[in-house]
Write a protein that holds these residues in place. Structure first.
Motif, PDB file in Angstrom:
ATOM      1  N   VAL A  70       5.547  -0.684  15.337  1.00  8.85           N
ATOM      2  CA  VAL A  70       6.301  -2.081  15.257  1.00  8.85           C
ATOM      3  C   VAL A  70       5.971  -2.322  13.574  1.00  8.85           C
ATOM      4  O   VAL A  70       5.518  -3.632  12.929  1.00  8.85           O
ATOM      5  CB  VAL A  70       4.911  -3.120  15.577  1.00  8.85           C
ATOM      6  N   ALA A  71       6.325  -0.940  12.699  1.00  4.36           N
ATOM      7  CA  ALA A  71       6.912  -1.132  11.087  1.00  4.36           C
ATOM      8  C   ALA A  71       5.778  -1.286  10.328  1.00  4.36           C
ATOM      9  O   ALA A  71       5.748  -1.933   9.386  1.00  4.36           O
ATOM     10  CB  ALA A  71       7.967  -1.260  11.362  1.00  4.36           C
ATOM     11  N   ALA A  73       3.282   0.714   8.358  1.00  4.99           N
ATOM     12  CA  ALA A  73       3.535   1.602   7.740  1.00  4.99           C
ATOM     13  C   ALA A  73       1.526   1.807   6.905  1.00  4.99           C
ATOM     14  O   ALA A  73       1.319   3.399   6.960  1.00  4.99           O
ATOM     15  CB  ALA A  73       4.603   1.698   7.382  1.00  4.99           C
ATOM     16  N   ILE A  74       1.321   0.924   6.900  1.00  3.66           N
ATOM     17  CA  ILE A  74      -0.498   0.581   6.126  1.00  3.66           C
ATOM     18  C   ILE A  74      -1.148   0.529   6.061  1.00  3.66           C
ATOM     19  O   ILE A  74      -0.943  -0.384   6.896  1.00  3.66           O
ATOM     20  CB  ILE A  74      -0.287   0.149   4.277  1.00  3.66           C
ATOM     21  N   THR A  75      -2.370   1.464   6.454  1.00  2.00           N
ATOM     22  CA  THR A  75      -3.879   0.535   7.010  1.00  2.00           C
ATOM     23  C   THR A  75      -4.276   1.463   5.995  1.00  2.00           C
ATOM     24  O   THR A  75      -4.200   2.341   4.685  1.00  2.00           O
ATOM     25  CB  THR A  75      -3.812   1.854   7.917  1.00  2.00           C
ATOM     26  N   SER A  76      -4.818   0.047   5.470  1.00  2.00           N
ATOM     27  CA  SER A  76      -6.204   0.806   4.973  1.00  2.00           C
ATOM     28  C   SER A  76      -7.493   0.019   4.865  1.00  2.00           C
ATOM     29  O   SER A  76      -7.819  -0.791   5.771  1.00  2.00           O
ATOM     30  CB  SER A  76      -5.598  -0.505   3.630  1.00  2.00           C
ATOM     31  N   ILE A  77      -8.337   0.120   4.425  1.00  2.00           N
ATOM     32  CA  ILE A  77      -9.979   0.739   4.588  1.00  2.00           C
ATOM     33  C   ILE A  77     -10.413  -0.348   3.675  1.00  2.00           C
ATOM     34  O   ILE A  77     -10.258   0.189   2.118  1.00  2.00           O
ATOM     35  CB  ILE A  77     -10.812   1.512   4.706  1.00  2.00           C
ATOM     36  N   VAL A  78     -10.674  -1.292   3.611  1.00  2.00           N
ATOM     37  CA  VAL A  78     -11.072  -2.065   2.558  1.00  2.00           C
ATOM     38  C   VAL A  78     -12.819  -2.604   2.016  1.00  2.00           C
ATOM     39  O   VAL A  78     -13.168  -3.260   3.193  1.00  2.00           O
ATOM     40  CB  VAL A  78     -10.665  -3.690   2.082  1.00  2.00           C
ATOM     41  N   ILE A 119      -6.902  -3.215   7.405  1.00  2.00           N
ATOM     42  CA  ILE A 119      -5.732  -4.176   6.905  1.00  2.00           C
ATOM     43  C   ILE A 119      -4.576  -3.398   7.593  1.00  2.00           C
ATOM     44  O   ILE A 119      -4.065  -2.567   7.456  1.00  2.00           O
ATOM     45  CB  ILE A 119      -6.042  -4.773   5.614  1.00  2.00           C
ATOM     46  N   LEU A 120      -3.604  -4.465   7.493  1.00  2.00           N
ATOM     47  CA  LEU A 120      -1.665  -3.372   8.488  1.00  2.00           C
ATOM     48  C   LEU A 120      -1.262  -3.927   7.488  1.00  2.00           C
ATOM     49  O   LEU A 120      -1.173  -5.546   7.836  1.00  2.00           O
ATOM     50  CB  LEU A 120      -2.085  -3.277   9.520  1.00  2.00           C
ATOM     51  N   SER A 121      -0.724  -3.243   7.453  1.00  2.00           N
ATOM     52  CA  SER A 121       0.658  -3.842   6.546  1.00  2.00           C
ATOM     53  C   SER A 121       1.628  -3.816   6.107  1.00  2.00           C
ATOM     54  O   SER A 121       1.977  -2.004   6.308  1.00  2.00           O
ATOM     55  CB  SER A 121       0.561  -4.370   4.755  1.00  2.00           C
ATOM     56  N   PRO A 122       3.232  -3.657   6.323  1.00  2.00           N
ATOM     57  CA  PRO A 122       4.187  -2.950   6.620  1.00  2.00           C
ATOM     58  C   PRO A 122       4.957  -2.061   5.240  1.00  2.00           C
ATOM     59  O   PRO A 122       5.512  -0.891   5.726  1.00  2.00           O
ATOM     60  CB  PRO A 122       5.656  -4.208   6.884  1.00  2.00           C
ATOM     61  N   ASP A 123       4.018  -2.421   3.975  1.00  2.00           N
ATOM     62  CA  ASP A 123       4.634  -1.320   2.409  1.00  2.00           C
ATOM     63  C   ASP A 123       4.016  -2.068   1.520  1.00  2.00           C
ATOM     64  O   ASP A 123       3.077  -3.161   1.967  1.00  2.00           O
ATOM     65  CB  ASP A 123       5.579  -1.280   2.396  1.00  2.00           C
ATOM     66  N   MET A 124       3.616  -1.353   0.887  1.00  2.00           N
ATOM     67  CA  MET A 124       2.590  -2.137  -0.731  1.00  2.00           C
ATOM     68  C   MET A 124       2.679  -3.117  -0.977  1.00  2.00           C
ATOM     69  O   MET A 124       2.273  -3.866  -1.457  1.00  2.00           O
ATOM     70  CB  MET A 124       2.854  -0.417  -1.345  1.00  2.00           C
TER      71      MET A 124
END
Length: 162
Positions: A70-71, A73-78, A119-124
């Motif tokens: 689902v495009a 690409a970025i998984t971040s732990i904050v 958090i999930l996001s498609p790009d930076m």
């Protein structure tokens, strides 16, 4: 959906626990297959699952999605540090994080950090916009630190039921 700590949970017997182990791995397992595995009738399994749903033991039935498909690409732990731990500050932050669709998981924690979020996001570029909205422009946030995941080694929602 937040859990209500004052709700009294029913005690689970060995059949309920066995059913939970199966449905956590795959909640689309046919009830007759569950019944065979736990030595109950399909009707009994159906009643037990319905009772556990009504009691809040089974909170939701969800699909775990491949983030790459689902495009996202970025998984971040904050790690988020609030300016204080007053009830209104914490409750406002909880509501903001709960309502943000990019926040997949949110934990109010101890140990000097107020919250840990996934958090999930498609790009930076999108991730930066999310951090500005949720943290940088939020007067209740003293600081935050992002850890960008390199690989999704393990995922899922399985709780060990003994």
């Amino acid at each position: 959906m937040p859990r209500t700590p004052s709700v009294r949970r029913p005690s689970l017997d060995t059949f309920d626990r066995a059913i939970l182990r199966i449905v956590q791995r795959d909640n689309k397992t046919p009830q007759r297959a569950i019944a065979e595995a736990v030595n109950l009738s399909a009707a009994a399994v159906q009643r037990r699952i319905a009772a556990m749903e009504d009691a809040g033991v089974i909170m939701r039935n969800v699909a775990i999605v491949d983030t790459a498909a689902v495009a996202m690409a970025i998984t971040s732990i904050v790690e988020v540090h609030l300016i204080d731990e007053r009830l209104t500050t914490v409750d406002t932050a909880k509501a903001l994080f709960r309502d943000a669709p990019e926040v997949q998981q949110c934990y109010y924690v101890t140990g000097g950090i107020s919250f840990v979020l996934v958090i999930l996001s498609p790009d930076m570029t999108a991730y930066e916009a999310i951090t500005r909205r949720l943290f940088a422009q939020n007067e209740a946030v003293a600081s935050f630190r992002s850890l960008i995941a390199l690989d999704r080694v393990k995922f899922g929602a399985e709780v060990i039921v003994q």
